[in-house]
Design an enzyme around this catalytic site. Structure first.
Site, PDB file in Angstrom:
ATOM      1  N   SER A 109     -16.908  -3.658  -8.641  1.00 24.04           N
ATOM      2  CA  SER A 109     -16.146  -3.370  -9.850  1.00 24.04           C
ATOM      3  C   SER A 109     -14.766  -3.993  -9.677  1.00 24.04           C
ATOM      4  CB  SER A 109     -16.001  -1.853 -10.030  1.00 24.04           C
ATOM      5  OG  SER A 109     -15.089  -1.546 -11.080  1.00 24.04           O
ATOM      6  N   TYR A 136     -14.589   6.707  -7.170  1.00 26.07           N
ATOM      7  CA  TYR A 136     -15.259   5.457  -7.516  1.00 26.07           C
ATOM      8  C   TYR A 136     -14.517   4.267  -6.904  1.00 26.07           C
ATOM      9  CZ  TYR A 136     -17.424   1.952 -10.623  1.00 26.07           C
ATOM     10  OH  TYR A 136     -18.099   0.877 -11.137  1.00 26.07           O
TER      11      TYR A 136
END
Length: 263
Positions: free
Chosen positions: A140, A153
């Protein structure tokens, strides 16, 4: 590099980016192994593929990282070899640090980091023995810089970058390639499935995700990056500039993120 005659294993293939990859790759002359927890959903994806006879289903849970060695052996036996592993499976999170139970941090690390690492390590001897192989890991932009509501995350995605950068260095001599794909906002159900601080699902599509790249456009760009064997690819809209701001102007990035309405 092209995908002709390649055997490609995709995790997280039952929806979102993984499903779109499967559908696009099924138009090419390659064989696919599709994995996720939901076997019924995988069978639906298989039925939608251009050539279902070249698609195999292998359901498993990334959280069961102690089972990855026999799983990899099973996957190799399906078509006799594997050329590319696309580590796409994982979950996200949307909660402030102060509101996030440590069990949520643990779950993100177990699935997004340990599950992915264990699967890759289980497949690594196969890549070494055939003197070729390509790990493609979907991290990401949050693996390059941070954003509120995504602490666990971000931690898991940053960890993936550290691990796979070293894997690339240690096994370049074995002709093992590593590509890290860093999505920005992509219009999938990632935010709906994201965990809140108590571990329950958010069940809501946030505006930034809704306004992100279409999953079809994202996967087209992703496949180009894989074919070029790029070290890293940042795929999104203006949010990709965060990578460069982080490197050269970290205080400006901090101010920019703080002014945004990302949730």
């Amino acid at each position: 590099m092209n995908f002709t005659n390649k055997v490609i294993w995709i995790t997280g293939a039952s929806s979102g980016i993984g499903k779109a990859l499967a559908l696009q790759l099924s138009n090419l002359d390659c064989k696919l192994i599709l994995s996720s927890r939901r076997e019924s959903e995988l069978n639906i994806v298989k039925s939608q593929c251009n050539n279902p006879n070249n698609v195999a289903i292998l359901a498993f849970d990334l959280a069961d990282y102690d089972m990855m060695k026999p799983l990899a052996k099973n996957a190799i036996s399906i078509f006799g070899s594997i050329d590319i592993l696309i580590n796409n499976g994982g979950i996200s999170q949307r909660s402030l640090i102060i509101d996030t139970d440590i069990s949520v941090d643990k779950k993100l690390m177990e699935i997004d980091y340990l599950g992915t690492v264990a699967l890759s390590k289980a497949l690594l001897p196969h890549f070494m023995s055939q003197e070729s192989g390509h790990f493609v890991t979907v991290t990401s932009l949050m693996g390059k810089f941070g954003s509120p509501y995504r602490s666990a995350y971000c931690g898991a995605k940053h960890a993936l970058h550290g691990f796979f950068d070293v894997l690339r260095m240690e096994h370049e001599k074995d002709n093992v390639k590593v590509t890290l794909i860093c999505p920005g906002f992509v219009n999938t159900d990632v935010s709906k499935n994201a965990l809140k601080g108590d571990g329950t699902k958010l069940e809501k599509l946030d505006k930034a995700t809704e306004n992100g790249l279409s999953v079809e456009e994202f996967t087209k760009r992703m496949l180009i990056a894989i074919s070029k064997q790029k070290f890293e690819a940042y795929i999104g809209k203006k949010e990709t500039m965060g990578v460069f701001l982080k490197r050269f102007f970290p205080k400006l990035l901090h101010k920019t993120v703080m002014k945004s309405e990302v949730r």
